[in-house]
Write a protein that holds these residues in place. Structure first.
Motif, PDB file in Angstrom:
ATOM      1  N   LEU A   7       7.669  -0.973  -4.417  1.00 37.09           N
ATOM      2  CA  LEU A   7       6.216  -1.140  -4.269  1.00 37.09           C
ATOM      3  C   LEU A   7       5.496   0.211  -4.181  1.00 37.09           C
ATOM      4  O   LEU A   7       4.310   0.306  -4.500  1.00 37.09           O
ATOM      5  CB  LEU A   7       5.897  -1.970  -3.010  1.00 37.09           C
ATOM      6  CG  LEU A   7       6.103  -3.494  -3.130  1.00 37.09           C
ATOM      7  CD1 LEU A   7       5.968  -4.158  -1.767  1.00 37.09           C
ATOM      8  CD2 LEU A   7       5.110  -4.116  -4.111  1.00 37.09           C
ATOM      9  N   THR A   8       6.232   1.233  -3.763  1.00 35.64           N
ATOM     10  CA  THR A   8       5.572   2.545  -3.652  1.00 35.64           C
ATOM     11  C   THR A   8       5.081   3.047  -5.008  1.00 35.64           C
ATOM     12  O   THR A   8       4.219   3.916  -5.076  1.00 35.64           O
ATOM     13  CB  THR A   8       6.510   3.621  -3.048  1.00 35.64           C
ATOM     14  OG1 THR A   8       7.741   3.560  -3.761  1.00 35.64           O
ATOM     15  CG2 THR A   8       6.760   3.411  -1.575  1.00 35.64           C
ATOM     16  N   ASP A   9       5.614   2.473  -6.100  1.00 37.02           N
ATOM     17  CA  ASP A   9       5.110   2.860  -7.425  1.00 37.02           C
ATOM     18  C   ASP A   9       3.608   2.584  -7.553  1.00 37.02           C
ATOM     19  O   ASP A   9       2.930   3.170  -8.397  1.00 37.02           O
ATOM     20  CB  ASP A   9       5.838   2.081  -8.541  1.00 37.02           C
ATOM     21  CG  ASP A   9       7.289   2.519  -8.690  1.00 37.02           C
ATOM     22  OD1 ASP A   9       7.658   3.537  -8.044  1.00 37.02           O
ATOM     23  OD2 ASP A   9       8.043   1.850  -9.416  1.00 37.02           O
ATOM     24  N   LEU A  10       3.109   1.687  -6.719  1.00 37.04           N
ATOM     25  CA  LEU A  10       1.680   1.356  -6.771  1.00 37.04           C
ATOM     26  C   LEU A  10       0.802   2.538  -6.372  1.00 37.04           C
ATOM     27  O   LEU A  10      -0.385   2.569  -6.696  1.00 37.04           O
ATOM     28  CB  LEU A  10       1.364   0.197  -5.825  1.00 37.04           C
ATOM     29  CG  LEU A  10       1.744  -1.201  -6.285  1.00 37.04           C
ATOM     30  CD1 LEU A  10       1.483  -2.197  -5.158  1.00 37.04           C
ATOM     31  CD2 LEU A  10       0.941  -1.596  -7.526  1.00 37.04           C
TER      32      LEU A  10
ATOM     33  N   GLU B 241      -5.968   5.628  -7.148  1.00 37.09           N
ATOM     34  CA  GLU B 241      -7.287   6.151  -7.529  1.00 37.09           C
ATOM     35  C   GLU B 241      -7.765   5.568  -8.852  1.00 37.09           C
ATOM     36  O   GLU B 241      -8.736   6.039  -9.435  1.00 37.09           O
ATOM     37  CB  GLU B 241      -7.225   7.675  -7.590  1.00 37.09           C
ATOM     38  CG  GLU B 241      -7.414   8.269  -6.201  1.00 37.09           C
ATOM     39  CD  GLU B 241      -6.746   9.602  -6.028  1.00 37.09           C
ATOM     40  OE1 GLU B 241      -6.498  10.269  -7.058  1.00 37.09           O
ATOM     41  OE2 GLU B 241      -6.449   9.948  -4.861  1.00 37.09           O
ATOM     42  N   ASP B 242      -7.065   4.570  -9.337  1.00 39.97           N
ATOM     43  CA  ASP B 242      -7.413   3.961 -10.628  1.00 39.97           C
ATOM     44  C   ASP B 242      -8.492   2.896 -10.395  1.00 39.97           C
ATOM     45  O   ASP B 242      -8.243   1.865  -9.776  1.00 39.97           O
ATOM     46  CB  ASP B 242      -6.117   3.343 -11.194  1.00 39.97           C
ATOM     47  CG  ASP B 242      -6.330   2.640 -12.521  1.00 39.97           C
ATOM     48  OD1 ASP B 242      -7.415   2.076 -12.712  1.00 39.97           O
ATOM     49  OD2 ASP B 242      -5.387   2.656 -13.340  1.00 39.97           O
ATOM     50  N   ASN B 243      -9.715   3.183 -10.879  1.00 34.08           N
ATOM     51  CA  ASN B 243     -10.834   2.296 -10.549  1.00 34.08           C
ATOM     52  C   ASN B 243     -10.641   0.877 -11.035  1.00 34.08           C
ATOM     53  O   ASN B 243     -10.986  -0.086 -10.360  1.00 34.08           O
ATOM     54  CB  ASN B 243     -12.144   2.860 -11.100  1.00 34.08           C
ATOM     55  CG  ASN B 243     -12.599   4.018 -10.230  1.00 34.08           C
ATOM     56  OD1 ASN B 243     -12.217   4.084  -9.054  1.00 34.08           O
ATOM     57  ND2 ASN B 243     -13.365   4.925 -10.809  1.00 34.08           N
TER      58      ASN B 243
ATOM     59  N   GLU C 236      -8.846   1.645  -1.969  1.00 34.71           N
ATOM     60  CA  GLU C 236      -7.749   2.626  -2.010  1.00 34.71           C
ATOM     61  C   GLU C 236      -6.809   2.396  -0.815  1.00 34.71           C
ATOM     62  O   GLU C 236      -5.573   2.375  -0.963  1.00 34.71           O
ATOM     63  CB  GLU C 236      -8.322   4.042  -1.983  1.00 34.71           C
ATOM     64  CG  GLU C 236      -7.246   5.093  -2.100  1.00 34.71           C
ATOM     65  CD  GLU C 236      -7.806   6.497  -2.289  1.00 34.71           C
ATOM     66  OE1 GLU C 236      -8.892   6.636  -2.891  1.00 34.71           O
ATOM     67  OE2 GLU C 236      -7.134   7.438  -1.838  1.00 34.71           O
ATOM     68  N   SER C 237      -7.409   2.165   0.356  1.00 31.83           N
ATOM     69  CA  SER C 237      -6.574   1.935   1.547  1.00 31.83           C
ATOM     70  C   SER C 237      -5.769   0.641   1.423  1.00 31.83           C
ATOM     71  O   SER C 237      -4.630   0.568   1.903  1.00 31.83           O
ATOM     72  CB  SER C 237      -7.443   1.872   2.803  1.00 31.83           C
ATOM     73  OG  SER C 237      -7.926   3.145   3.101  1.00 31.83           O
ATOM     74  N   CYS C 238      -6.375  -0.380   0.799  1.00 28.66           N
ATOM     75  CA  CYS C 238      -5.622  -1.635   0.594  1.00 28.66           C
ATOM     76  C   CYS C 238      -4.366  -1.339  -0.228  1.00 28.66           C
ATOM     77  O   CYS C 238      -3.262  -1.790   0.118  1.00 28.66           O
ATOM     78  CB  CYS C 238      -6.434  -2.653  -0.211  1.00 28.66           C
ATOM     79  SG  CYS C 238      -7.788  -3.345   0.685  1.00 28.66           S
ATOM     80  N   ILE C 239      -4.564  -0.578  -1.295  1.00 21.63           N
ATOM     81  CA  ILE C 239      -3.424  -0.290  -2.186  1.00 21.63           C
ATOM     82  C   ILE C 239      -2.356   0.517  -1.434  1.00 21.63           C
ATOM     83  O   ILE C 239      -1.152   0.243  -1.544  1.00 21.63           O
ATOM     84  CB  ILE C 239      -3.903   0.451  -3.462  1.00 21.63           C
ATOM     85  CG1 ILE C 239      -4.850  -0.471  -4.242  1.00 21.63           C
ATOM     86  CG2 ILE C 239      -2.725   0.899  -4.328  1.00 21.63           C
ATOM     87  CD1 ILE C 239      -5.602   0.190  -5.380  1.00 21.63           C
TER      88      ILE C 239
END
Ligand code: RUG
Length: 807
Positions: A492-495, A500-502, A774-777
């Motif tokens: 999951l860390t690949d996320l 920063e991808d809008n 961003e924090s959710c991701i």
């Protein structure tokens, strides 16, 4: 054969006809659910047989996880998912104009657990099966769960949880594998061939009948077992042959036997309640161990190698009678000498502690224990005698050590001490919890047996709590990083590449919105309240307990209420506060807190002058299946226990995995979550563990001072007793008194100001959609380490010494 849609439909229709003798058109939802589940179960059976065979062929060491409760959640959906049949089933049923969701909703959540402890057990079983690890669960087949919660007016009302009212399709009853469990009676000593033997006589026999449920691994053909025991009478009695007195005795015995597996957590305030609870504990371990050993012997296992082939885990102190029971079997049935038996037992058994709350560290009166379990008591006495000799060897006549470490002391049997002495491993469930065990609660034992103590931070199965509960987010994740995260959650860390991808952020928030709409529908249908899906969805769902501080949350809502009343133009971001959870039926304060939440809800939800800025919802009947709808829809996860009190928490991990941000104290696994996501993605507040412990030690806290100097707190607390907003005077006097006259044992007032300030930060951040997304991701991406796949791997390697068994 179920992999083709046409075949699926054919088998399903055939099932309805053969089970019920009616056509599909005539069948009810319940009949369709039962037919569907029974065909899925049959499909599972082949892999069940194959899995046993694989384990036997590999001579694999197996672990048995003894737990007084599990909380598996509805089985149909979970099983379809892990078998990879969800889509085909959905499509096949849809061709027949049937909705899979509707059939799933018919199933009752198994009422064999009540909270974090049981749910952890079920997550572990799922992860073991999905990791190809030979591990099984053992528990009691309670006919009635804790209770079904209704909210009537503002109060919790408890209704019987008859979860097997329509049968349990998933279980296989195995009467031919039943074993006898013995209670009461006396023990006679005899001498046979120069050896003392112990003969247990005049006892009552209870039959423990296994009911096996499959535990299916994800996409790997592994099927492990959750074994549930029901208590039954040995032989049905022919009452026509009995005298009046015999009939009465016989009926009394029958009632007493059935009571053992009648309900989860009987009220143990009374003496009878305590006896029943102890009976349940012994029933579970004796039945569990006897069936484990019988199977082991059938497969040719040698008792002297038992610990090499079998690991037994005791989940909290409830199953710690496994220690003397295993001794009894080895000594009395297999005629081993004490030292050899003890060596095997202590190498076999391991123990997890789940709480430092003193009321949960079980103690039983010696008189009661001895009467109910005479032979087991003798063995406990001998374990205790030998342990005290060890203590004396090390410390001399140190009465303090004896008092704190003996199993038998002051007329009581101390179950945690028994669990530590008889296990080779003792673990806490989060780093800080383990440190508290080592340095405070079990300090003496840590000094005595440092090598036994270790930490295993809890985990949750991400397949249930993300892949199943949140299909829209799961699809999005897979589209971004592929699907390896399903079996390797660390991926999951690949996320993080997308934080920063809008466009990705937008999609994450879109998925959250969809989940909020699903929850909104449930709330509308059930409670008739419409919630704003653009508002901050702020959730606290867990058992209601003073240390979990639902009270702090509701005091904050009252503060918002007063601020809005003072200034209706106050610019606050709309927020929906959702609560859910059961209070123990006899826990007065917890029930008053439920009443308070609902009373506040009534006031704020109906006050037009607040312009719908705050809403308060109490979700009735919080349970695993409802939890699956809540976590995906949440923005803010409330993890606000008094530091040091929550051993770990697992709800905190489920929220994080679904992209909620935590407002939390530095308690339990919150600390590890914060370390994983970084300070900027976690809202921390409140006293630290050290500060709390210091206050407890030096008595340096005075809640009254805070009340006296803080106008807002004063106003809120006064409202609890002055009748100004709640109608009647003294309505919440007990809460008021606990905060002011019993010096606020859980530091609600002490943490209040910082909590409110931190809630303001939450709001500011939520307004910045970009930063929030961003924090959710970041939260989702870092949740992999909180998968129970990781936890179970640590248990397997470091405690149980079991390995995966591949095809
Ligand atoms: O309260 C604890 C939780 O902090 C923990 O996460 C969970 C699983 O380890 O166990 C809970 N718990 C403790 N449930 N029952 C007990 C005491 O018997």
């Amino acid at each position: 054969m179920l992999r083709s849609k046409e075949k699926f439909k054919e088998i399903f229709v055939d099932r309805i006809e053969t089970i019920y003798g009616i056509s599909l058109e005539e069948s009810s939802d319940l009949e369709q659910y039962t037919a569907l589940s029974s065909m899925i179960k049959d499909y599972i059976h082949r892999n069940w047989v194959q899995t046993h065979k694989r384990y036997n062929d590999a001579k694999a060491k197996q672990v048995y996880y003894l737990s007084i409760e599990f909380l598996p959640g509805k089985q149909l959906g979970t099983n379809l998912l892990n078998l990879g049949l969800t889509d085909i089933c959905k499509e096949a049923l849809s061709d027949l104009n049937i909705s899979l969701e509707e059939l799933e909703s018919i199933e009752n959540d198994p009422g064999i657990g009540n909270g974090g402890l049981g749910r952890l057990g079920s997550c572990f079983l799922e992860s073991m099966a999905s990791s190809n690890l030979p591990g099984h669960g053992c528990t009691i087949r309670y006919e009635h769960g804790l209770f079904r919660q209704k909210i009537i007016g503002e109060d919790q009302v408890e209704v019987i949880d008859d979860w097997i009212e329509n049968g349990n399709v998933w279980e296989v009853r195995k009467p031919n594998r039943a074993v006898e469990v013995k209670f009461g009676g006396n023990v006679k000593m005899d001498n046979v061939d120069g050896r003392t033997v112990f003969i247990h006589e005049n006892y009552d026999t209870v039959l423990a009948v296994p009911h096996d449920m499959p535990v299916i691994g994800y996409n790997n053909n592994t099927v492990n077992t959750l074994r549930l025991f029901s208590a039954e009478v040995k032989e049905e009695v022919d009452y026509t042959l009995l005298s009046g007195d015999e009939t009465r005795k016989s009926l009394e015995y029958e009632v007493a036997v059935k009571k053992i597996s009648e309900s989860l957590y009987p009220n143990d305030e009374s003496h009878e309640g305590k006896v029943l609870r102890l009976k349940q504990q012994y029933f579970l371990v004796s039945a569990g161990l006897q069936t484990i050993i019988k199977r082991y012997r059938r497969k040719g296992g040698a008792i002297r190698n038992f610990y090499k082939d079998i690991a037994i885990h005791i989940n909290d102190t409830h199953p710690s009678l496994a220690i003397p029971e295993l001794m009894r079997i080895f000594l009395d049935e297999y005629k081993l000498g004490w030292d050899e038996a003890w060596g095997i037992v202590t190498k076999t058994i391991s123990y997890t502690n789940h709480t430092i709350m003193p009321e949960a560290l079980e103690k039983w009166s010696i008189d009661m224990f001895k009467g109910l379990l005479p032979r087991i008591y003798m063995i406990v006495e001998e374990i205790n005698r030998r342990f005290n000799l060890e203590l004396e060897r090390k410390y001399g006549q140190d009465e303090n050590k004896k008092r704190e470490m003996s199993i038998l002391y002051h007329g009581q049997v101390h179950m945690a001490n028994l669990a530590i002495i008889g296990s080779h491993s003792v673990n806490g469930v989060a780093k800080v919890h383990t440190e508290i065990l080592k340095n405070q609660v079990m300090k003496n034992f840590y000094e005595f047996y440092p090598e036994k103590f270790n930490n295993k931070t809890n985990g949750i199965t991400h397949r249930t709590w993300l892949l199943k509960a949140n299909p829209s987010l799961s699809k999005l994740i897979t589209s971004a990083i592929g699907d390896t995260w399903i079996t390797k959650p660390s991926h999951l860390t690949d996320l993080l590449r997308f934080k920063e991808d809008n466009s990705f952020k937008e999609q994450v928030m879109k998925s959250k919105k969809e989940n909020k709409e699903l929850l909104q529908k449930i709330i509308e249908d059930k409670h008739g309240i419409s919630i704003d899906t653009n508002s901050i969805i702020d959730v606290q769902v867990k058992r209601i307990h003073e240390y979990k501080r639902q009270l702090l949350n509701v005091l904050h809502i009252l503060d918002l209420y007063y601020r809005l009343k003072d200034n209706p133009k106050l610019d606050i971001y709309p927020r929906t506060f959702i609560f859910g959870g059961k209070a123990a039926p006899g826990y007065f304060m917890a029930k008053r807190v439920i009443n308070l939440i609902n009373s506040v809800g009534k006031i704020v939800n109906n006050d037009k002058s607040l312009n719908d800025k705050i809403k308060v919802i109490y979700l009735e009947g919080y349970r695993a299946s409802l939890a699956e709808r809540i976590f995906p829809a949440t923005d803010v996860s409330e993890q606000i226990s008094t530091a040091s009190k929550e051993a770990s928490g697992t709800g905190n991990m489920k929220f994080m995995l679904n992209g909620a941000l935590t407002i939390g104290t530095l308690d339990g696994a919150n600390i590890e979550i914060r370390n994983a996501v970084g300070d900027e993605n976690f809202f921390k507040f409140g006293l630290t563990v050290q500060e709390v412990l210091k206050y407890y030690a030096d008595g340096g806290y005075n809640s009254r001072e805070i009340y006296d100097r803080n106008f807002r707190i004063k106003r809120i607390l006064n409202s609890l007793v002055d009748g100004s907003i709640f109608g009647t005077k003294d309505r919440f006097r007990c809460i008021y008194d606990s905060l002011l006259y019993h010096n606020d044992q859980y530091f609600v007032l002490k943490d209040f100001e910082e909590y409110v300030r931190t809630q303001n930060k939450v709001e500011q951040k939520f307004k910045d959609k970009n930063s929030w997304a961003e924090s959710c991701i970041v939260n989702i991406a870092n949740a992999g380490i909180f998968s129970s796949d990781r936890t179970i791997k640590e248990y397997a390697e470091e405690i149980w010494n079991i390995e995966e068994v591949l095809k």
